[in-house]
Enzyme design. Sequence first.
Site, mmCIF file in Angstrom:
data_model
loop_
_atom_site.group_PDB
_atom_site.id
_atom_site.type_symbol
_atom_site.label_atom_id
_atom_site.label_comp_id
_atom_site.label_asym_id
_atom_site.label_seq_id
_atom_site.Cartn_x
_atom_site.Cartn_y
_atom_site.Cartn_z
ATOM 1 N N GLY A 21 0.834 -1.199 0.000
ATOM 2 C CA GLY A 21 0.000 0.000 0.000
ATOM 3 C C GLY A 21 0.863 1.241 0.000
ATOM 4 O O GLY A 21 1.739 1.392 0.855
ATOM 5 N N GLY A 24 -1.994 6.635 2.402
ATOM 6 C CA GLY A 24 -2.748 6.463 3.639
ATOM 7 C C GLY A 24 -1.995 5.697 4.704
ATOM 8 O O GLY A 24 -0.906 6.086 5.145
ATOM 9 N N GLY A 26 -0.492 2.793 4.542
ATOM 10 C CA GLY A 26 0.788 2.263 4.087
ATOM 11 C C GLY A 26 1.882 3.299 4.142
ATOM 12 O O GLY A 26 2.997 3.027 4.588
ATOM 13 N N SER A 150 -10.447 -5.099 9.611
ATOM 14 C CA SER A 150 -11.352 -3.959 9.746
ATOM 15 C C SER A 150 -12.443 -4.324 10.735
ATOM 16 O O SER A 150 -12.781 -5.506 10.909
ATOM 17 C CB SER A 150 -11.983 -3.629 8.384
ATOM 18 O OG SER A 150 -13.117 -2.800 8.517
ATOM 19 N N TYR A 175 -16.819 -7.179 0.994
ATOM 20 C CA TYR A 175 -15.744 -6.549 1.767
ATOM 21 C C TYR A 175 -15.652 -7.165 3.159
ATOM 22 O O TYR A 175 -14.563 -7.473 3.644
ATOM 23 C CB TYR A 175 -15.989 -5.042 1.871
ATOM 24 C CG TYR A 175 -14.899 -4.308 2.614
ATOM 25 C CD1 TYR A 175 -13.647 -4.134 2.042
ATOM 26 C CD2 TYR A 175 -15.122 -3.788 3.886
ATOM 27 C CE1 TYR A 175 -12.637 -3.462 2.716
ATOM 28 C CE2 TYR A 175 -14.129 -3.108 4.567
ATOM 29 C CZ TYR A 175 -12.887 -2.953 3.978
ATOM 30 O OH TYR A 175 -11.887 -2.296 4.665
#
Length: 305
Positions: A21, A24, A26, A150, A175
Site C-alpha cells: 500500500g 494512507g 501504508g 477492519s 468486503y
Amino acid sequence: MTDWTASNIPDLSGKFAIVTGTGGLGYETALELASRGAEVVVAGRNPAKGNKSVRKILAEVPDAKIVFEEVDLASLASIADFAGRIAAEHPTLDILVNNAGVMTPPRRRTTADGFELQFGTNHLGHFALTGRLLPLLRAAPHARVITVSSGMHRMGRINFDDLQFKKRYRPAAAYGQSKLANLMFAFELQRRSDANRWRVTSLAAHPGYALTDLIANGPGTKGLNYRFSRLLAVFLAHSPAEGALPILFAATSIYAQPGGYYGPNGRFELIGAPGPARASPRSKDSAVAARLWDESEKLTGVKFS
C-alpha cells in the site's frame, strides 16, 4: 498501553520491512518504520504513486533506507515475481505488513486470475505474498507478519458455496468477507507457526475510521453511503497517522502478543490510542479457518512449507 504513540517505536536499525500500500496507512506505516532506521520496501501496483510516497518520506527523513517496488496483489504472477526479486536481494525479512486493500466497488470486478476483486486482493493476494516470503520470514530471528483487517469483519461470513460472489454480488458483504478472511488468516498463521515451529509471529490490526483514500474510494462520491460516511467522519474519524498506530504497535511493540489483534481503543473502536481489539466469534472458529486456508492454497497454488 493506552498512551502508546509512534514515539514508543524502538530503534529498528538492521531490520528489513515490507509494507503493501502506497498511500494512507501504508505511507504512514512506512514513514515511521523508516524513521526508526528500518530498511523499507513500499510495495504497490502504481509506480507513480509509490515513488511519490518514497520521495515524500525521503524529504522528511533524508537518510531513510526506502524504495518502491511494484507488485499487483490482484495478480498471482505479479506476486510471484515480486517475491522472487525480494528474495534475490534479501536473505531475511523482519516485518511484513499486509495492508493494501480494495473497498466496496459498486459493481463486481475480478482480479487477473478471476477472483472477486476484494477477496482476491485483500485476502488471497496477501495469503500468496506471505507464503512466497515465508522462507525469508523464517530466516529472520523474530519476524512479524501484520495483517490489516477492519471492524467490518464482524459483518462478514465465509461463504464457501460462493466465495467469489458470482451468484449475487453485494459490495459490503464481499468486503466484510475479505476482512474476516484477513483476521482468520492472521490467527491461523500463528497457530500453524506454533505447530510447525516457524518462529514467525502473526498479528492483526485495524485502523478504526481513518480518513484514507480507501474510505473515499469505497462508498464513492454520491448517494446515501457517501453522505453518511462524511457525516460520520465529522465526529468519529481520525487521521491516517493515527489509524496507522495499531499497525505500528503490532509491528514493533514488545507488548504485542503473538496472535493478537489491535485497534483504536476509543469510541466504538473508531478512534483512539492502540490497544486490544474485539474479534468476532466467527473469526476464532479454527475449523473454518483451516478450511479457508486449504481453499486459499488451492486457489493461489501457494503452499506454506
